[in-house]
Motif scaffolding. Structure first.
Motif, PDB file in Angstrom:
ATOM      1  N   UNK A  16     -46.455  14.841  11.620  1.00  0.00           N
ATOM      2  CA  UNK A  16     -47.712  14.275  11.112  1.00  0.00           C
ATOM      3  C   UNK A  16     -48.351  13.335  12.132  1.00  0.00           C
ATOM      4  N   UNK A  17     -48.482  13.807  13.368  1.00  0.00           N
ATOM      5  CA  UNK A  17     -49.107  13.004  14.414  1.00  0.00           C
ATOM      6  C   UNK A  17     -50.625  13.144  14.351  1.00  0.00           C
ATOM      7  N   UNK A  18     -51.305  12.070  14.670  1.00  0.00           N
ATOM      8  CA  UNK A  18     -52.757  12.104  14.741  1.00  0.00           C
ATOM      9  C   UNK A  18     -53.178  12.773  16.050  1.00  0.00           C
ATOM     10  N   UNK A  19     -54.453  13.112  16.146  1.00  0.00           N
ATOM     11  CA  UNK A  19     -54.960  13.684  17.390  1.00  0.00           C
ATOM     12  C   UNK A  19     -54.779  12.694  18.537  1.00  0.00           C
ATOM     13  N   UNK A  20     -55.039  11.417  18.268  1.00  0.00           N
ATOM     14  CA  UNK A  20     -54.875  10.390  19.305  1.00  0.00           C
ATOM     15  C   UNK A  20     -53.425  10.322  19.773  1.00  0.00           C
ATOM     16  N   UNK A  21     -52.474  10.408  18.854  1.00  0.00           N
ATOM     17  CA  UNK A  21     -51.051  10.369  19.228  1.00  0.00           C
ATOM     18  C   UNK A  21     -50.678  11.599  20.039  1.00  0.00           C
ATOM     19  N   UNK A  22     -51.195  12.765  19.655  1.00  0.00           N
ATOM     20  CA  UNK A  22     -50.917  13.983  20.431  1.00  0.00           C
ATOM     21  C   UNK A  22     -51.510  13.871  21.841  1.00  0.00           C
ATOM     22  N   UNK A  23     -52.721  13.327  21.936  1.00  0.00           N
ATOM     23  CA  UNK A  23     -53.354  13.143  23.249  1.00  0.00           C
ATOM     24  C   UNK A  23     -52.551  12.169  24.106  1.00  0.00           C
ATOM     25  N   UNK A  24     -52.106  11.069  23.503  1.00  0.00           N
ATOM     26  CA  UNK A  24     -51.320  10.081  24.239  1.00  0.00           C
ATOM     27  C   UNK A  24     -49.977  10.664  24.661  1.00  0.00           C
ATOM     28  N   UNK A  25     -49.358  11.450  23.795  1.00  0.00           N
ATOM     29  CA  UNK A  25     -48.100  12.113  24.143  1.00  0.00           C
ATOM     30  C   UNK A  25     -48.310  13.049  25.338  1.00  0.00           C
ATOM     31  N   UNK A  26     -49.420  13.748  25.367  1.00  0.00           N
ATOM     32  CA  UNK A  26     -49.736  14.619  26.511  1.00  0.00           C
ATOM     33  C   UNK A  26     -49.845  13.818  27.800  1.00  0.00           C
ATOM     34  N   UNK A  27     -50.487  12.657  27.724  1.00  0.00           N
ATOM     35  CA  UNK A  27     -50.611  11.802  28.913  1.00  0.00           C
ATOM     36  C   UNK A  27     -49.242  11.303  29.365  1.00  0.00           C
ATOM     37  N   UNK A  28     -48.387  10.937  28.418  1.00  0.00           N
ATOM     38  CA  UNK A  28     -47.033  10.492  28.758  1.00  0.00           C
ATOM     39  C   UNK A  28     -46.243  11.609  29.424  1.00  0.00           C
ATOM     40  N   UNK A  29     -46.338  12.815  28.885  1.00  0.00           N
ATOM     41  CA  UNK A  29     -45.614  13.952  29.448  1.00  0.00           C
ATOM     42  C   UNK A  29     -46.105  14.242  30.855  1.00  0.00           C
ATOM     43  N   UNK A  30     -47.403  14.117  31.059  1.00  0.00           N
ATOM     44  CA  UNK A  30     -47.982  14.373  32.381  1.00  0.00           C
ATOM     45  C   UNK A  30     -47.540  13.333  33.415  1.00  0.00           C
ATOM     46  N   UNK A  31     -47.377  12.069  32.998  1.00  0.00           N
ATOM     47  CA  UNK A  31     -47.061  10.985  33.930  1.00  0.00           C
ATOM     48  C   UNK A  31     -45.571  10.720  34.124  1.00  0.00           C
ATOM     49  N   UNK A  32     -44.707  11.434  33.413  1.00  0.00           N
ATOM     50  CA  UNK A  32     -43.279  11.126  33.449  1.00  0.00           C
ATOM     51  C   UNK A  32     -42.606  11.494  34.766  1.00  0.00           C
ATOM     52  N   UNK A  33     -41.550  10.760  35.037  1.00  0.00           N
ATOM     53  CA  UNK A  33     -40.641  11.057  36.144  1.00  0.00           C
ATOM     54  C   UNK A  33     -39.522  11.929  35.583  1.00  0.00           C
ATOM     55  N   UNK A  34     -38.730  12.596  36.430  1.00  0.00           N
ATOM     56  CA  UNK A  34     -37.593  13.362  35.903  1.00  0.00           C
ATOM     57  C   UNK A  34     -36.705  12.473  35.031  1.00  0.00           C
ATOM     58  N   UNK A  35     -36.358  12.965  33.857  1.00  0.00           N
ATOM     59  CA  UNK A  35     -35.568  12.194  32.912  1.00  0.00           C
ATOM     60  C   UNK A  35     -36.402  11.518  31.847  1.00  0.00           C
ATOM     61  N   UNK A  36     -37.726  11.551  31.973  1.00  0.00           N
ATOM     62  CA  UNK A  36     -38.608  11.050  30.928  1.00  0.00           C
ATOM     63  C   UNK A  36     -39.116   9.637  31.077  1.00  0.00           C
ATOM     64  N   UNK A  37     -38.848   8.964  32.205  1.00  0.00           N
ATOM     65  CA  UNK A  37     -39.363   7.605  32.377  1.00  0.00           C
ATOM     66  C   UNK A  37     -40.839   7.661  32.736  1.00  0.00           C
ATOM     67  N   UNK A  38     -41.617   6.803  32.057  1.00  0.00           N
ATOM     68  CA  UNK A  38     -43.059   6.713  32.317  1.00  0.00           C
ATOM     69  C   UNK A  38     -43.373   5.269  32.643  1.00  0.00           C
ATOM     70  N   UNK A  39     -43.964   5.053  33.807  1.00  0.00           N
ATOM     71  CA  UNK A  39     -44.368   3.709  34.219  1.00  0.00           C
ATOM     72  C   UNK A  39     -45.888   3.651  34.244  1.00  0.00           C
ATOM     73  N   UNK A  40     -46.450   3.219  33.141  1.00  0.00           N
ATOM     74  CA  UNK A  40     -47.903   3.078  33.002  1.00  0.00           C
ATOM     75  C   UNK A  40     -48.162   2.203  31.785  1.00  0.00           C
TER      76      UNK A  40
END
Length: 138
Positions: A16-40
């Motif tokens: 039950x994610x909102x469109x904004x949450x799905x968009x933010x999740x996409x940005x996190x996935x795009x910016x991640x380092x191997x292993x899932x760390x995101x520095x932003x």
């Protein structure tokens, strides 16, 4: 090239994610380092997908409540981790090791599992607003 884990993606529809949450999740996935760390920062991530600061904060809170995004214990500024079930890895071997490790850590209570909202009864569906006949005045 990173290899994306897909164990958690099959249940996204239940979260039950909102469109904004799905968009933010996409940005996190795009910016991640191997292993899932995101520095932003949330502001950077939100701006990347056109969200205001408040919308980004609300979306991040939803992602964190579903355990898709994990924060370090010290809540270090600008650092997020994607759940191992949706993170990307540098090799197939790293992916397999991370998924196995995550399953063991979840079983031991050391890592939260991705959680869907639990409803005692399903939320009501929006009812179609059909047209109603009206008597002509006069």
């Amino acid at each position: 090239m990173l290899i994306q884990a897909s164990a958690g993606f099959g249940m996204l529809y239940r979260l039950a994610l909102t469109k904004a949450a799905m968009d933010l999740l996409s940005a996190l996935i795009e910016r991640q380092e191997p292993g899932g760390e995101v520095n932003a920062s949330q502001a950077e991530l939100g701006a990347r997908v056109g969200l205001s600061r408040n919308s980004a904060n609300t979306a991040m809170a939803l992602l964190e409540s579903r355990n898709l995004v994990l924060r370090p214990v010290d809540r270090k500024y600008r650092t997020y981790y994607l759940h191992p079930y949706i993170a990307s890895y540098a090799s197939q071997e790293e992916l397999e090791d991370a998924i196995e490790d995550a399953a063991q850590r979840i079983a031991a209570g050391e890592l939260p599992d991705i959680t869907a909202p639990l409803y005692e009864t399903a939320p009501p569906k929006r009812q179609a607003q059909g047209l109603k006949p009206v008597r002509a005045a006069g």
